[in-house]
Design a protein around this motif. Structure first.
Motif, PDB file in Angstrom:
ATOM      1  N   UNK A 383       0.829  -1.195   0.000  1.00 29.35           N
ATOM      2  CA  UNK A 383       0.000   0.000   0.000  1.00 29.35           C
ATOM      3  C   UNK A 383       0.869   1.253   0.000  1.00 29.35           C
ATOM      4  N   UNK A 384       1.948   1.169   0.782  1.00 31.50           N
ATOM      5  CA  UNK A 384       2.876   2.294   0.788  1.00 31.50           C
ATOM      6  C   UNK A 384       3.354   2.581  -0.622  1.00 31.50           C
ATOM      7  N   UNK A 385       3.594   1.459  -1.304  1.00 27.47           N
ATOM      8  CA  UNK A 385       4.033   1.613  -2.688  1.00 27.47           C
ATOM      9  C   UNK A 385       2.977   2.307  -3.521  1.00 27.47           C
ATOM     10  N   UNK A 386       1.747   1.896  -3.365  1.00 25.16           N
ATOM     11  CA  UNK A 386       0.651   2.486  -4.134  1.00 25.16           C
ATOM     12  C   UNK A 386       0.561   3.974  -3.849  1.00 25.16           C
ATOM     13  N   UNK A 387       0.527   4.296  -2.554  1.00 23.12           N
ATOM     14  CA  UNK A 387       0.381   5.701  -2.180  1.00 23.12           C
ATOM     15  C   UNK A 387       1.585   6.493  -2.665  1.00 23.12           C
ATOM     16  N   UNK A 416      -6.298   4.180   4.616  1.00 21.65           N
ATOM     17  CA  UNK A 416      -6.084   2.747   4.825  1.00 21.65           C
ATOM     18  C   UNK A 416      -4.801   2.518   5.613  1.00 21.65           C
ATOM     19  N   UNK A 417      -3.772   3.272   5.277  1.00 18.52           N
ATOM     20  CA  UNK A 417      -2.511   3.140   6.016  1.00 18.52           C
ATOM     21  C   UNK A 417      -2.729   3.448   7.492  1.00 18.52           C
ATOM     22  N   UNK A 418      -3.487   4.509   7.708  1.00 14.07           N
ATOM     23  CA  UNK A 418      -3.757   4.913   9.075  1.00 14.07           C
ATOM     24  C   UNK A 418      -4.481   3.801   9.829  1.00 14.07           C
ATOM     25  N   UNK A 721       0.107  11.393   9.060  1.00 17.15           N
ATOM     26  CA  UNK A 721      -0.242  10.024   9.382  1.00 17.15           C
ATOM     27  C   UNK A 721       0.470   8.998   8.536  1.00 17.15           C
ATOM     28  N   UNK A 722       0.695   9.354   7.318  1.00 19.00           N
ATOM     29  CA  UNK A 722       1.218   8.314   6.447  1.00 19.00           C
ATOM     30  C   UNK A 722       2.703   8.161   6.667  1.00 19.00           C
ATOM     31  N   UNK A 723       3.008   7.911   7.899  1.00 17.09           N
ATOM     32  CA  UNK A 723       4.395   7.975   8.309  1.00 17.09           C
ATOM     33  C   UNK A 723       5.239   6.930   7.628  1.00 17.09           C
ATOM     34  N   UNK A 724       4.731   5.695   7.630  1.00 19.09           N
ATOM     35  CA  UNK A 724       5.539   4.644   7.053  1.00 19.09           C
ATOM     36  C   UNK A 724       5.716   4.898   5.572  1.00 19.09           C
TER      37      UNK A 724
END
Lengths: 898, 154
Positions: A383-387, A416-418, A721-724
């Motif tokens: 997901x991180x990749x997507x974002x 979603x990440x959150x 929030x999208x820290x990772x």
């Protein structure tokens, strides 16, 4: 008792045996097992086996008497007695018959004699016959009297008769003499017969003798059987006074028992019960059995099985009871033990099955949680990749519609990440993996930073304020990361539901709250109450109870309107409780809400600088020592230039990452501006500062003199929030930005191969990673554990460190902390303190570099213990999840080696 | 055997390893790393993995047979094995290791014994399969053929 009995049985049978039921050492030899009521002094009676020797009628008098007056008694004895009686009766009857015959013959003889006298009235003198039987003598006398009367009458008659012929009289005399002789002869024979009869009478005593023998045998048999048996027998009259007892307690003399009732003899438990039982049997007239446990001073605790039967006399009147008690203490004890064992067994079995069930459930839960965490982790990476890709995409040339779509995509991805982060946090707290760290921090600064961060992403016309009471210590110890997380969460929550007015944080010291246990109390700890208040929509009272529940929002309506996962408050509550505090809420609809959490902290001394540098330097501005900052009690942040930040996703920030703490005012970042199409107001927005706003790490740090400001990026203001994801996104961002590439000309990267250090203990992993690096065109140094890594970092100036988390000797987290500490302080004191053997030869080289932040990328396995949060908290910049792939490695290198 | 046939069977065999879950995509990563400059990379890594794992499994057996099991000793071994197996893509060994570590954490000796058996089973399976795979490859190379490149995508 039982074994005692057995040993006792070996003793001679005919010696006086003290029953083993009673203790051997009490009582006197003179006392006997048989005790029959009788005059004192004649004590040794029935008990003796050799009765023949000591037999006196007096001994047996009372027993037969008793047996005669009752229906019961030994049936054998009764039979014997009956037989004996019958025989006696028979003998008497025979004698009587004989007597009758004799009497008749005598009467005949008398009659004949009378006739003779009548005939010869001269004979007046009667023969004085000796009466054979006394009984008949009076008859005889009477008869004689009568005879005399008749004689007088007949004399007169006789005189009137004629006495003429002598021959006739002579003849008469002769015949009379003969008859007399015959009569005398008969009489003699009769006497003989009588004598004979008397003799026979005497010989009748033979059955009696036999009877006595039988009795003796029976008695001997009973005694033989009973002498060692744990049995007490007795007979009591209808007042329940003992008349007879066998095998009494040896120390009691018979005068202590006979004629007395149980209650008069014994004291203690069971006595009354047995007495009552006997009385009951007596009243009901039915024999019955009962088990009674006695607790007496005399013989302690003994259980008897008691049989009691009523005794009747021949007239069917109750005259007393017979009772027999068998001592069953051991059996009862065994039985009770068995019952208890059985019960215990059942209980244990029940517990076992309960436990198994619990274990099963726990295992299931654990598995479910582990799965959830793993899943979350697994979802997060792609997901991180997507974002990240989406964000890169947003930097390219897009038309308005595309941009709008992309923004939705990014904010959804962030959401979603959150959510996944929240789930990970929750499962960590719930599974107990969440560990609290004790670090020193300044509450004022934490509040200030949280508010600053919130202000940075503020889209509304709200005033954010912080108010810290003077008595709040400057420096306290607690888990600052978690406290920030709670504060950020509550603040963002407050902002979310507040449309005008203000949102603020208030800190004050309070006395120890009631829910805290006493042991937590000590002098150095202080309870700080933190209010996060707002002037928002408020929460209806009926919604308060479910507020802190997972996935719950005040109402479905709210959920639709405001979005969010409903996990934030649940996490806050769990974190607060984990730290030993309490989170509460008060609210009024349309007026606002106040979330209050109370936590204990240890007070730290503010001048203890050497220590706090490596621990909380991220949180405290050491490099920017504004005197106000440490003691200032009030902050206010207002949205500058109206609502500038509209591009951000939903306001969230519970994953605040310390090293990314953005301390600079948002304005400072705005170097370039992009028109924000999503802004309906049409106001030109300086949205993101991707390109121009990006600062090289060192530059940024130099420019603001702010150690915390590395890698300040627009992402921070956009969404905390999208820290990772953000670290990866940023990297992509910088890579793809053409302007950025122009800017990136640092000496290191141009001159030579970047220097990379791999810290890894697993040979295979090293081999694979090395090979991958080679394929990507890099070489790298290897360190096998944290200590080696520190030494390598000290000696060589690396551009990137890939750090395994879990390693022997020293793990990656600690090594990173120590490296960060060195970067802050310029010395390796902390590492030396931690026991790392630092070779001091080339320490100068390190000092030069101390202001730079060495990128450290964690390599984590997907376990709860190696979560990304922990990596960030320990000063790592990013992480690669294992196993390392070419793609991941490539991305990482691209991000950090520009 | 015909070379083409051998190549085909190698491909099928490799495919089956993936389908059975014995290997995962990480193994493809290894294969990708193998090139002219490093033609035996995969077998080198895998051989190292076998050596390493044999030692670890031996140590684990010894540790678990102790009267008092020192989980502080056991866990790092399992961690190591998990890391290695994960690196070469021995998926089933890795998964067994994950379960194993849970039991270590719970200090469940019985569970650990079971897991060790499972790990050993999976390990010997992957070892066996990989050895067969290498044999097939050697046969192809000996016949002068090329090792067909694995396709990504399953």
């Amino acid at each position: 008792m039982v074994c005692e009995m057995e040993t006792d049985q070996i003793e001679e049978m005919d010696v006086e045996v003290l029953s083993s039921m009673w203790p051997d050492d009490v009582g006197t030899q003179a006392d006997n097992q048989f005790n029959v009521e009788k005059p004192a002094g004649d004590s040794d009676t029935l008990k003796e086996v050799d009765i023949a020797e000591k037999r006196t009628m007096a001994d047996l008098k009372r027993l037969p008497e008793l047996l005669n007056t009752t229906d019961q008694g030994s049936s054998q004895l009764t039979n014997l007695v009956r037989q004996w009686e019958y025989m006696q009766d028979h003998a008497v009857r025979l004698l009587r018959e004989e007597l009758k015959i004799l009497t008749r013959q005598r009467e005949e003889a008398e009659a004949k004699e009378l006739k003779i006298i009548e005939e010869h009235n001269f004979e007046t003198e009667e023969p004085e016959n000796v009466p054979v039987l006394d009984e008949t003598s009076h008859l005889f006398r009477r008869f004689r009297q009568k005879k005399r009367d008749e004689l007088v009458d007949s004399k007169r008659v006789v005189i009137d008769e004629e006495f003429d012929t002598v021959a006739y009289w002579k003849q008469k005399a002769l015949s009379l003499e003969k008859m007399l002789e015959a009569s005398t002869e008969r009489e003699r024979r009769l006497i003989e017969k009588l004598n004979e009869s008397l003799k026979t009478m005497e010989s009748h005593s033979a059955p009696v003798e036999e009877l006595t023998q039988n009795l003796k045998r029976a008695e001997g048999f009973l005694h033989f059987i009973l002498q060692n048996a744990p049995i007490v027998m007795g007979h009591q009259d209808k007042d329940l006074r003992y008349l007879f007892i066998y095998n009494k307690f040896p120390s009691l003399r018979e005068q202590d028992i006979l004629g007395k009732t149980d209650v008069e003899i014994f004291h203690g438990g069971g006595v009354k019960e047995s007495e009552d039982f006997k009385r009951e049997v007596l009243e009901k007239g039915k024999a019955s059995k009962r088990e009674i446990t006695f607790e007496t001073e005399l013989f302690g605790s003994k259980t008897f099985l008691i049989y009691v039967e009523p005794v009747y006399n021949k007239a069917r009147e109750k005259i007393g009871i017979n009772y027999m008690g068998m001592e069953v203490t051991d059996q009862v004890r065994k039985r009770e033990k068995m019952a208890k064992l059985r019960e215990d067994n059942a209980v244990r079995k029940a517990m076992e099955s309960e436990l198994t069930k619990t274990i099963h459930i726990t295992e299931e839960t654990m598995r479910a949680k582990q799965m959830l965490a793993t899943m979350s982790h697994e979802i997060r990476s792609p997901l991180s990749g997507v974002v990240g890709m989406a964000e890169i995409l947003s930097t390219t040339k897009l038309d308005k519609e595309q941009r709008q779509l992309l923004n939705v995509m990014i904010s959804s991805g962030d959401l979603v990440l959150q959510l996944i982060n929240d789930i990970l946090d929750l499962s960590k707290v719930e599974s107990g993996v969440m560990k609290l760290e004790a670090t020193k921090f300044r509450p004022r600064e934490v509040v200030k930073h949280v508010l600053q961060t919130a202000a940075a992403s503020l889209k509304k016309d709200l005033t954010l304020e912080g108010n810290i009471a003077d008595e709040v210590p400057i420096l306290v110890v607690g888990d600052v990361l978690r406290i920030r997380q709670i504060l950020t969460n509550l603040i963002s929550n407050a902002i979310k539901f507040t449309h005008r007015g203000k949102v603020g944080i208030k800190l004050k010291v309070i006395s120890q709250p009631s829910f805290a246990s006493d042991k937590e109390q000590n002098e150095t700890s202080v309870w700080i109450c933190c209010d996060v208040y707002d002037t928002g929509i408020g929460i209806p009272e009926n919604a308060l109870p479910c507020l802190f529940k997972k996935y719950m929002q005040a109402s479905a309506d709210h959920a639709r309107k405001y979005g969010g996962t409903g996990l934030g408050l649940a996490i806050c509550k769990q974190l607060v409780e984990l730290m030993g505090g309490q989170l509460t809420v008060t609210s009024q609809v349309n007026l606002g809400s106040t979330f209050t959490f109370v936590l204990p902290y240890k007070v730290a001394t503010p001048d203890d600088h050497s220590d706090d540098q490596d621990e909380f330097s991220d949180m405290v501005d050491h490099h920017q020592p504004e005197p106000d900052d440490t003691t200032e009690g009030y902050f206010q942040f207002k949205p500058l230039l109206g609502s500038i930040y509209s591009n951000g996703g939903p306001v969230m920030g519970n994953n605040f990452l310390p090293h990314k703490a953005m301390l600079t005012s948002p304005i400072k970042l705005i170097n370039g501006s992009v028109a924000d199409p999503s802004n309906s107001s049409g106001q030109s927005q300086t949205v993101q500062v991707e390109n121009g706003g990006y600062m090289d790490e060192s530059e940024s740090a130099h420019q603001y003199g702010n150690g915390n400001g590395h890698r300040c990026s627009s992402k921070e203001s956009e969404s905390c929030s999208s820290s990772q994801a953000s670290s990866e996104m940023e990297s992509e961002l910088t890579v793809s930005s053409p302007r950025e590439e122009e800017k990136t000309e640092t000496e290191v990267k141009e001159t030579s191969q970047p220097k990379i250090l791999l810290v890894e203990d697993n040979k295979i992993n090293i081999m694979v990673a090395k090979s991958m690096m080679k394929q990507l065109g890099y070489t790298m140094d290897i360190a096998n554990n944290g200590v080696e890594a520190i030494n390598a970092v000290k000696d060589t100036s690396y551009d990137l460190v890939l750090m395994d988390v879990c390693m022997p000797v020293m793990d990656g987290l600690k090594a990173t902390r120590l490296i960060r500490s060195y970067e802050e302080s310029g010395n390796w004191d902390a590492a030396i303190e931690a026991g790392v053997d630092i070779k001091t030869s080339e320490s100068e080289q390190g000092c030069e570099r101390s202001t730079d932040r060495l990128p450290i990328v964690a390599m984590t396995a997907n376990t709860l213990a190696e979560s990304s949060e922990e990596c960030y908290a320990n000063g790592m910049d990013s992480f690669i999840s294992k196993p390392v792939t070419l793609q991941k490695l490539k991305e990482c290198l691209q991000q950090y080696l520009q | 055997m015909e070379l083409v046939q051998m190549q085909k069977s190698l491909q099928d065999y490799t495919k089956s390893l993936f389908l059975d879950g014995v290997l995962d995509s990480q193994f493809l990563q290894l294969q990708q790393l193998q090139d002219e400059s490093n033609p035996d990379f995969v077998s080198q890594v895998v051989t190292l993995f076998f050596q390493d794992s044999d030692r670890i499994l031996n140590d684990l057996s010894l540790s678990l047979d102790q009267q008092v099991v020192d989980f502080k000793k056991v866990d790092p071994h399992v961690h190591q094995l998990k890391g290695s197996s994960s690196s070469i893509g021995a998926q089933r060994v890795k998964n067994a290791c994950v379960v194993f570590r849970n039991f270590c954490e719970q200090q469940n000796v019985e569970g650990c014994h079971r897991c060790l058996q499972q790990v050993k089973k999976e390990y010997y399976l992957v070892k066996n399969r990989l050895e067969t795979l290498f044999k097939l490859e050697q046969q192809i190379v000996a016949s002068g053929g090329m090792i067909p490149a694995m396709e990504l995508g399953f």
